[in-house]
Design a protein around this motif. Structure first.
Motif, PDB file in Angstrom:
ATOM      1  N   THR A   8       0.838  -1.207   0.000  1.00  0.00           N
ATOM      2  CA  THR A   8       0.000   0.000   0.000  1.00  0.00           C
ATOM      3  C   THR A   8       0.870   1.253   0.000  1.00  0.00           C
ATOM      4  O   THR A   8       2.030   1.188   0.402  1.00  0.00           O
ATOM      5  CB  THR A   8      -0.903   0.044   1.253  1.00  0.00           C
ATOM      6  OG1 THR A   8      -0.072   0.144   2.418  1.00  0.00           O
ATOM      7  CG2 THR A   8      -1.803  -1.158   1.329  1.00  0.00           C
ATOM      8  N   PRO A   9       0.325   2.414  -0.406  1.00  0.00           N
ATOM      9  CA  PRO A   9      -1.055   2.626  -0.861  1.00  0.00           C
ATOM     10  C   PRO A   9      -1.278   2.121  -2.284  1.00  0.00           C
ATOM     11  O   PRO A   9      -0.384   2.218  -3.121  1.00  0.00           O
ATOM     12  CB  PRO A   9      -1.193   4.149  -0.818  1.00  0.00           C
ATOM     13  CG  PRO A   9       0.205   4.674  -1.015  1.00  0.00           C
ATOM     14  CD  PRO A   9       1.108   3.658  -0.373  1.00  0.00           C
ATOM     15  N   VAL A 256      -2.261   7.748  11.563  1.00  0.00           N
ATOM     16  CA  VAL A 256      -1.687   8.266  10.327  1.00  0.00           C
ATOM     17  C   VAL A 256      -1.601   7.110   9.335  1.00  0.00           C
ATOM     18  O   VAL A 256      -1.103   6.036   9.677  1.00  0.00           O
ATOM     19  CB  VAL A 256      -0.286   8.874  10.566  1.00  0.00           C
ATOM     20  CG1 VAL A 256       0.268   9.465   9.272  1.00  0.00           C
ATOM     21  CG2 VAL A 256      -0.337   9.935  11.659  1.00  0.00           C
ATOM     22  N   VAL A 257      -2.124   7.338   8.126  1.00  0.00           N
ATOM     23  CA  VAL A 257      -2.048   6.320   7.079  1.00  0.00           C
ATOM     24  C   VAL A 257      -0.997   6.711   6.046  1.00  0.00           C
ATOM     25  O   VAL A 257      -0.589   7.875   5.962  1.00  0.00           O
ATOM     26  CB  VAL A 257      -3.413   6.085   6.394  1.00  0.00           C
ATOM     27  CG1 VAL A 257      -4.443   5.588   7.407  1.00  0.00           C
ATOM     28  CG2 VAL A 257      -3.906   7.343   5.682  1.00  0.00           C
ATOM     29  N   ASP A 258      -0.568   5.714   5.273  1.00  0.00           N
ATOM     30  CA  ASP A 258       0.576   5.883   4.375  1.00  0.00           C
ATOM     31  C   ASP A 258       0.219   6.504   3.027  1.00  0.00           C
ATOM     32  O   ASP A 258       0.818   6.150   1.996  1.00  0.00           O
ATOM     33  CB  ASP A 258       1.289   4.542   4.179  1.00  0.00           C
ATOM     34  CG  ASP A 258       0.393   3.455   3.598  1.00  0.00           C
ATOM     35  OD1 ASP A 258      -0.830   3.686   3.472  1.00  0.00           O
ATOM     36  OD2 ASP A 258       0.906   2.364   3.289  1.00  0.00           O
ATOM     37  N   ALA A 259      -0.719   7.421   3.024  1.00  0.00           N
ATOM     38  CA  ALA A 259      -1.116   8.091   1.785  1.00  0.00           C
ATOM     39  C   ALA A 259      -1.512   9.519   2.111  1.00  0.00           C
ATOM     40  O   ALA A 259      -2.271   9.759   3.054  1.00  0.00           O
ATOM     41  CB  ALA A 259      -2.290   7.365   1.134  1.00  0.00           C
ATOM     42  N   THR A 261      -1.356  13.689  -0.108  1.00  0.00           N
ATOM     43  CA  THR A 261      -1.778  14.322  -1.362  1.00  0.00           C
ATOM     44  C   THR A 261      -1.154  13.647  -2.576  1.00  0.00           C
ATOM     45  O   THR A 261      -1.696  13.739  -3.667  1.00  0.00           O
ATOM     46  CB  THR A 261      -1.400  15.818  -1.388  1.00  0.00           C
ATOM     47  OG1 THR A 261       0.018  15.955  -1.233  1.00  0.00           O
ATOM     48  CG2 THR A 261      -2.102  16.579  -0.278  1.00  0.00           C
ATOM     49  N   LYS A 262      -0.030  12.949  -2.397  1.00  0.00           N
ATOM     50  CA  LYS A 262       0.600  12.280  -3.533  1.00  0.00           C
ATOM     51  C   LYS A 262      -0.225  11.077  -3.987  1.00  0.00           C
ATOM     52  O   LYS A 262      -0.015  10.569  -5.097  1.00  0.00           O
ATOM     53  CB  LYS A 262       2.016  11.838  -3.164  1.00  0.00           C
ATOM     54  CG  LYS A 262       3.059  12.204  -4.202  1.00  0.00           C
ATOM     55  CD  LYS A 262       4.466  11.859  -3.757  1.00  0.00           C
ATOM     56  CE  LYS A 262       4.808  10.422  -4.006  1.00  0.00           C
ATOM     57  NZ  LYS A 262       6.206  10.103  -3.625  1.00  0.00           N
ATOM     58  N   SER A 263      -1.133  10.601  -3.138  1.00  0.00           N
ATOM     59  CA  SER A 263      -1.987   9.476  -3.508  1.00  0.00           C
ATOM     60  C   SER A 263      -3.453   9.866  -3.655  1.00  0.00           C
ATOM     61  O   SER A 263      -4.185   9.284  -4.457  1.00  0.00           O
ATOM     62  CB  SER A 263      -1.881   8.364  -2.454  1.00  0.00           C
ATOM     63  OG  SER A 263      -0.566   7.865  -2.384  1.00  0.00           O
ATOM     64  N   SER A 292      -0.458  15.644   4.331  1.00  0.00           N
ATOM     65  CA  SER A 292       0.731  16.204   3.704  1.00  0.00           C
ATOM     66  C   SER A 292       1.053  15.262   2.545  1.00  0.00           C
ATOM     67  O   SER A 292       0.219  14.444   2.163  1.00  0.00           O
ATOM     68  CB  SER A 292       1.878  16.395   4.692  1.00  0.00           C
ATOM     69  OG  SER A 292       2.142  15.214   5.395  1.00  0.00           O
ATOM     70  N   GLU A 293       2.219  15.373   1.946  1.00  0.00           N
ATOM     71  CA  GLU A 293       2.398  14.622   0.710  1.00  0.00           C
ATOM     72  C   GLU A 293       2.246  13.105   0.893  1.00  0.00           C
ATOM     73  O   GLU A 293       1.634  12.428   0.078  1.00  0.00           O
ATOM     74  CB  GLU A 293       3.770  14.928   0.097  1.00  0.00           C
ATOM     75  CG  GLU A 293       3.778  16.244  -0.650  1.00  0.00           C
ATOM     76  CD  GLU A 293       5.171  16.843  -0.732  1.00  0.00           C
ATOM     77  OE1 GLU A 293       5.943  16.389  -1.576  1.00  0.00           O
ATOM     78  OE2 GLU A 293       5.491  17.753   0.061  1.00  0.00           O
ATOM     79  N   GLU A 294       2.805  12.589   1.978  1.00  0.00           N
ATOM     80  CA  GLU A 294       2.790  11.131   2.168  1.00  0.00           C
ATOM     81  C   GLU A 294       2.085  10.708   3.443  1.00  0.00           C
ATOM     82  O   GLU A 294       2.056   9.523   3.764  1.00  0.00           O
ATOM     83  CB  GLU A 294       4.235  10.597   2.213  1.00  0.00           C
ATOM     84  CG  GLU A 294       5.109  10.990   1.030  1.00  0.00           C
ATOM     85  CD  GLU A 294       4.838  10.165  -0.219  1.00  0.00           C
ATOM     86  OE1 GLU A 294       3.833   9.441  -0.269  1.00  0.00           O
ATOM     87  OE2 GLU A 294       5.645  10.278  -1.164  1.00  0.00           O
ATOM     88  N   HIS A 295       1.560  11.637   4.191  1.00  0.00           N
ATOM     89  CA  HIS A 295       0.886  11.342   5.454  1.00  0.00           C
ATOM     90  C   HIS A 295      -0.593  11.698   5.339  1.00  0.00           C
ATOM     91  O   HIS A 295      -0.928  12.779   4.850  1.00  0.00           O
ATOM     92  CB  HIS A 295       1.449  12.182   6.601  1.00  0.00           C
ATOM     93  CG  HIS A 295       2.896  11.938   6.944  1.00  0.00           C
ATOM     94  ND1 HIS A 295       3.928  12.353   6.138  1.00  0.00           N
ATOM     95  CD2 HIS A 295       3.472  11.346   8.025  1.00  0.00           C
ATOM     96  CE1 HIS A 295       5.089  12.018   6.712  1.00  0.00           C
ATOM     97  NE2 HIS A 295       4.841  11.410   7.852  1.00  0.00           N
ATOM     98  N   MET A 297      -3.561  12.161   8.030  1.00  0.00           N
ATOM     99  CA  MET A 297      -3.869  12.203   9.459  1.00  0.00           C
ATOM    100  C   MET A 297      -5.369  12.003   9.687  1.00  0.00           C
ATOM    101  O   MET A 297      -6.191  12.724   9.118  1.00  0.00           O
ATOM    102  CB  MET A 297      -3.438  13.546  10.063  1.00  0.00           C
ATOM    103  CG  MET A 297      -2.001  13.590  10.542  1.00  0.00           C
ATOM    104  SD  MET A 297      -0.761  13.236   9.254  1.00  0.00           S
ATOM    105  CE  MET A 297      -0.789  14.778   8.317  1.00  0.00           C
TER     106      MET A 297
END
Lengths: 352, 352
Positions: A8-9, A256-259, A261-263, A292-295, A297
């Motif tokens: 993931t993601p 916090v998930v692993d995605a 704005t980049k996802s 944020s890009e990779e977080h 919340m």
């Protein structure tokens, strides 16, 4: 491989839901005598575009030449670029496309007509529609006089075929514009066979909104949180979910998930950023409230005792699904819960 | 080819400006005894990462394994993943990376320690720092007790090397946390050689903010409108501009350019969406006030008599430059106004 073991993601498309969505829209278009011309910007997949055509669509819609090139590579042969193409570089690429597919473009300026005319000089007829504004205040002429003048300019150009008028989205203003413009065109002897409207949220009300005869819709194939908020789809109609993993639980009320704005992209709901960035299917009370890009919340304060743990996988319905397709090189597909494989997003990143 | 003939939209990187930005930050780090470890998320280009190392950087920072893989492919051999990696799939990829580069990761949970330990079982030592929260409320433990417990767990794991502590961004809370945590670690006989802080906007005040000895910064290499708004850069320090073309002028006060959220991303300024989506260098009074995926709407009402025409090319400084890199397969480079070529954005789209 099963879905739960994919790294993931990862965006996951439920093909059964997508097919139900496609069939429903095609049935609506058929029932109301509308030519369905799906916009591929949502899925960006030649395979789904071919499926839309097989179900009855009369060609497809693209926003950029690069998307159209990817679709022509994938066997699509009737393409409308509903976007103003301007300049020499675009004309050359349009000409190359016209050698292998039936092409139609939108114009809202003399420079747009000139670009299409330049493309047509290579020998293939280019269909042209004039775009008008129905209140979206994006592209499109705002007055009937300008539309008639452009139609006249198209008719006067050898190699161009005036196909009619287009707008986005279809609104009551569409009907008002057409009521004024069509008699004016007829008085000059100009036929407008195609009257093209669009927009997924209001698509199923097209027949009672304006007398268009072509329907351009993209988002309906996947649906998203905005479509649900607009009352145009249910959560069960959302075909694409982003599968993510909880990577941090720094406080009782925060995961916090692993995605980020980049996802998901950063598109906010019409109601504002406080509505969050997605609907978490496993924890509907949780609020994916900051990216944020990779977080990603999540505020868990409204959740009960059961809360996501580090390592837990979640499925999120994004606010706006089209940019999600654009952010991922491939999507996983699933049918009846079973992983089918990965599909490359062939028209991803086609900004040119 | 010259820049003015490139098809638009196209991101253009001025290498002279980027090198000046890199040299300035390296000089600051050197002057204050900080190990500079640039975050590659901004440029996503192995070539620029190598240049940062050649200028004096002590390795690089990545947010995702996929970025680290792209950088290792590009010859970078000292990589910090400042992000919690969780689970078996991540551990296997981390182990593979550790076979070809010196690897360090951040943890903020026992599951993070377990993932790093699993990777280390393949035989290569993995450096580990514990992430703490300095007020950003993203990842990172919020209390000293949790940090000490995690440090203890790292020290107890064969194959892991406890490297120290990290946070993002560096704030006064960083100093307060370190003042409490470092004696606690020392009392247990645990050394913390690396104290890593980050964030471009406040980077040049690091020495007066907190006693960190490592500086992680990404945005400084290109800068953007947010950096300018923060007072951390001038417009002349912005190395990446998006070159766009005006494709529509439907009203006297409105122009539309051929780039929307698919090229600019949808990041809004801290002051709100009303501050627009970019600074138009040729028309600073214009407001790029609305974006859809492929349309950028400019409000020209504050402009004088000279206004952009259909076909005119404009250069726009984006709000947030990092997602712009992520949206484009390649960037054009320019030096002293002369086009140098295209560079593939090797670490674009590396969400995994």
């Amino acid at each position: 491989l099963d879905i739960a073991s994919l790294d993931t993601p990862v965006p996951v498309v439920d093909l059964g839901i997508a097919e139900r969505n496609m069939a429903r829209m095609q049935a609506y278009a058929d029932a109301h005598g509308l030519a369905l011309r799906p916009h591929v910007k949502t899925h960006k997949l030649p395979g789904l575009a071919r499926r839309q055509v097989a179900l009855g669509a009369r060609g497809i819609t693209c926003q950029k030449l690069g998307e159209a090139e990817a679709m022509a590579d994938g066997g699509l042969d009737d393409i409308f670029i509903s976007y103003p193409l301007i300049g020499e570089a675009k004309a050359e690429r349009l000409a190359a496309l016209a050698a292998r597919a039936t092409m139609r473009v939108a114009v809202d300026s003399p420079q747009g007509v000139a670009t299409a005319a330049r493309a047509a000089r290579h020998g293939r007829t280019i269909g042209v529609v004039v775009e008008f504004d129905s209140g979206g205040r994006r592209t499109g002429v705002t007055g009937v006089e300008a539309a008639v003048a452009l139609a006249r300019a198209v008719v006067a150009q050898p190699g161009l075929r005036f196909d009619g008028l287009m707008t986005y989205p279809t609104t009551p203003a569409t009907a008002a514009f057409l009521a004024e413009a069509l008699p004016r065109l007829a008085a000059e002897g100009i036929e407008a066979p195609v009257l093209s409207g669009g927009g997924s949220p209001q698509a199923l009300r097209t027949h009672e909104t304006a007398p268009v005869n072509e329907l351009r819709v993209g988002t309906y194939v996947y649906n998203d949180r905005m479509m649900v908020a607009a009352g145009a789809a249910a959560l069960e109609d959302c075909a694409l979910t982003l599968h993510v993993t909880v990577v941090s639980r720094p406080e009782p009320d925060r995961a916090v998930v692993d995605a980020g704005t980049k996802s998901f992209a950063a598109d906010i709901m019409p109601g504002g950023a406080e509505l969050g960035y997605g609907h978490v299917l496993e924890y509907p009370e949780a609020r994916l409230d900051r990216l944020s890009e990779e977080h990603g919340m999540m505020d868990l304060s409204a959740c009960g005792a059961r809360r996501p743990e580090v390592g837990e996988r979640l499925r999120v319905v994004p606010n706006h699904v089209c940019p999600v397709s654009n952010l991922h090189d491939r999507v996983a597909t699933v049918r009846d819960g079973a992983f089918q494989g990965f599909v490359d997003v062939a028209a991803r990143g086609r900004t040119l």
